[in-house]
Design a protein around this motif. Structure first.
Motif, PDB file in Angstrom:
ATOM      1  N   LEU A 281     138.941   4.515  14.514  1.00  0.00           N
ATOM      2  CA  LEU A 281     138.353   4.150  15.799  1.00  0.00           C
ATOM      3  C   LEU A 281     139.410   4.113  16.891  1.00  0.00           C
ATOM      4  O   LEU A 281     139.170   4.576  18.017  1.00  0.00           O
ATOM      5  N   LEU A 282     140.586   3.570  16.603  1.00  0.00           N
ATOM      6  CA  LEU A 282     141.670   3.554  17.586  1.00  0.00           C
ATOM      7  C   LEU A 282     142.048   4.966  17.996  1.00  0.00           C
ATOM      8  O   LEU A 282     142.298   5.244  19.179  1.00  0.00           O
ATOM      9  N   ASP A 283     142.091   5.866  17.027  1.00  0.00           N
ATOM     10  CA  ASP A 283     142.421   7.256  17.318  1.00  0.00           C
ATOM     11  C   ASP A 283     141.343   7.879  18.215  1.00  0.00           C
ATOM     12  O   ASP A 283     141.649   8.622  19.158  1.00  0.00           O
ATOM     13  N   PHE A 284     140.074   7.560  17.935  1.00  0.00           N
ATOM     14  CA  PHE A 284     138.980   8.063  18.768  1.00  0.00           C
ATOM     15  C   PHE A 284     139.083   7.522  20.188  1.00  0.00           C
ATOM     16  O   PHE A 284     138.937   8.275  21.168  1.00  0.00           O
ATOM     17  N   LEU A 285     139.305   6.231  20.335  1.00  0.00           N
ATOM     18  CA  LEU A 285     139.390   5.614  21.657  1.00  0.00           C
ATOM     19  C   LEU A 285     140.569   6.154  22.453  1.00  0.00           C
ATOM     20  O   LEU A 285     140.506   6.247  23.684  1.00  0.00           O
ATOM     21  N   LYS A 286     141.626   6.532  21.771  1.00  0.00           N
ATOM     22  CA  LYS A 286     142.808   7.065  22.445  1.00  0.00           C
ATOM     23  C   LYS A 286     142.543   8.436  23.050  1.00  0.00           C
ATOM     24  O   LYS A 286     143.058   8.761  24.123  1.00  0.00           O
ATOM     25  N   HIS A 287     141.732   9.244  22.396  1.00  0.00           N
ATOM     26  CA  HIS A 287     141.541  10.636  22.812  1.00  0.00           C
ATOM     27  C   HIS A 287     140.204  10.893  23.505  1.00  0.00           C
ATOM     28  O   HIS A 287     139.878  12.047  23.788  1.00  0.00           O
ATOM     29  N   ASN A 288     139.437   9.826  23.786  1.00  0.00           N
ATOM     30  CA  ASN A 288     138.133   9.997  24.436  1.00  0.00           C
ATOM     31  C   ASN A 288     137.941   8.921  25.503  1.00  0.00           C
ATOM     32  O   ASN A 288     138.106   7.727  25.222  1.00  0.00           O
ATOM     33  N   GLU A 289     137.579   9.349  26.694  1.00  0.00           N
ATOM     34  CA  GLU A 289     137.323   8.443  27.807  1.00  0.00           C
ATOM     35  C   GLU A 289     135.900   8.659  28.302  1.00  0.00           C
ATOM     36  O   GLU A 289     135.288   9.707  28.061  1.00  0.00           O
ATOM     37  N   SER A 290     135.375   7.658  29.004  1.00  0.00           N
ATOM     38  CA  SER A 290     134.012   7.771  29.525  1.00  0.00           C
ATOM     39  C   SER A 290     133.853   6.870  30.735  1.00  0.00           C
ATOM     40  O   SER A 290     134.607   5.907  30.927  1.00  0.00           O
TER      41      SER A 290
END
Length: 324
Positions: free
Chosen positions: A86-95
């Protein structure tokens, strides 16, 4: 003694000749023997430096931007939570908007025993940081974090708590956003059975962790054994179908074009009874999120491979000490 003096004189003579050659123009014919002699040595000496100059650090992975992201069933506070993914996802995706659709923190498990590693704290800090930097973060509690429902309408650290929400897509569709546990008959009318099922589910997730640890050592990506087993049970499949129908019927009654929910840990986008049904999955089994692109397209994103490997714990502690 005489021999030593002669050797010293010879050495000084050769040094003087070498100095004269170095002072000459490179175009001079007399410098050619020196150049021919030193070229291989210079090439060998400079080779490591050339290789170092030609070695570039890997290019950073691009950050994907969305209109909205929906996350649910993270279950922070449990060993089954895949916080590093999840941390990796949050690092590479913004909204622009980020919806936390329930069961973010697992209060049921924390009451049984405290479990809160650093990676779980990092997830909370990352979410708070996104809110501070301008992302509109809306927290819709679920049954495992139902204590937060009493704070409906309040904001904590720029994160707004809502019992439910309505999201309007770029194409104008109204989507009802709710966790979904209120339409789960087991949770509402047989709570003891829900607790029992949760305990059995925890055992299956423990097996799932060991299974995926072995897969990681063999170089394979994450794959949910627990989800596979669950979806092979006929009663579970029938329950999911009934849940989906109940959700879209309620969305229609509220004047919405569809629903976004979590709760059953099964990511999906499809039409049910003429309504759009969207489930964003979870971060225990499927490692998935629902996203809306800038053009208004809804899709499921699975994050089963880390783009950036997590830093070792000792390095994280060292960085924390320096920052403090």
């Amino acid at each position: 003694m005489v021999q030593a003096i002669r050797s010293a004189r010879g050495y000084l003579s050769k040094t003087a000749q070498l100095t004269q050659w170095l002072r000459r123009s490179p175009d001079s014919d007399s410098a050619a023997p020196l150049t021919a002699f030193m070229a291989p040595a210079l090439d060998a000496a400079l080779a490591p430096q050339r290789e170092q100059q030609q070695t570039y650090p890997p290019e950073p992975h691009p950050i994907q931007r969305y209109r909205a992201i929906w996350l649910s069933d993270i279950h922070l506070g449990t060993p089954g939570c895949q916080a590093n993914y999840l941390l990796d996802f949050l690092k590479h995706n913004e909204s622009d908007q980020l919806y936390l659709v329930g069961d973010i923190i697992d209060g049921w498990q924390l009451r049984r025993g405290w479990y809160w590693p650093q990676s779980h704290n990092d997830v909370v800090q990352k979410l708070l940081r996104k809110a501070r930097k301008g992302t509109e973060v809306i927290y819709v509690p679920g049954n495992h974090d139902e204590a937060a429902r009493q704070f409906d309408g309040m904001a904590f650290g720029d994160i707004t708590v809502r019992e439910e929400a309505v999201h309007v897509t770029a194409s104008g569709r109204r989507l009802w956003v709710v966790h979904g546990d209120l339409f789960d008959g087991v949770v509402q009318h047989a709570r003891w059975l829900a607790y029992l099922g949760d305990s059995l589910y925890t055992v299956i997730l423990a097996l799932n962790r060991h299974f995926n640890r072995l897969r990681a050592r063999l170089g394979f990506p994450y794959w949910s054994l627990s989800q596979f087993l669950k979806h092979q049970v006929k009663n579970a499949v029938n329950y999911i179908g009934a849940f989906e129908s109940a959700m879209v019927d309620e969305a229609r009654r509220r004047g919405c074009d569809g629903v976004v929910c979590g709760h059953i840990h099964k990511a999906e986008i499809r039409e049910v009874n003429g309504q759009l049904y969207c489930n964003d999955g979870d971060w225990v089994e499927s490692l998935s999120a629902l996203v809306e692109t800038m053009e208004g397209e809804l899709k499921i994103v699975y994050w089963t491979t880390l783009l950036d490997a997590p830093a070792p714990a000792t390095r994280r502690r060292r960085r924390a000490a320096v920052a403090g």
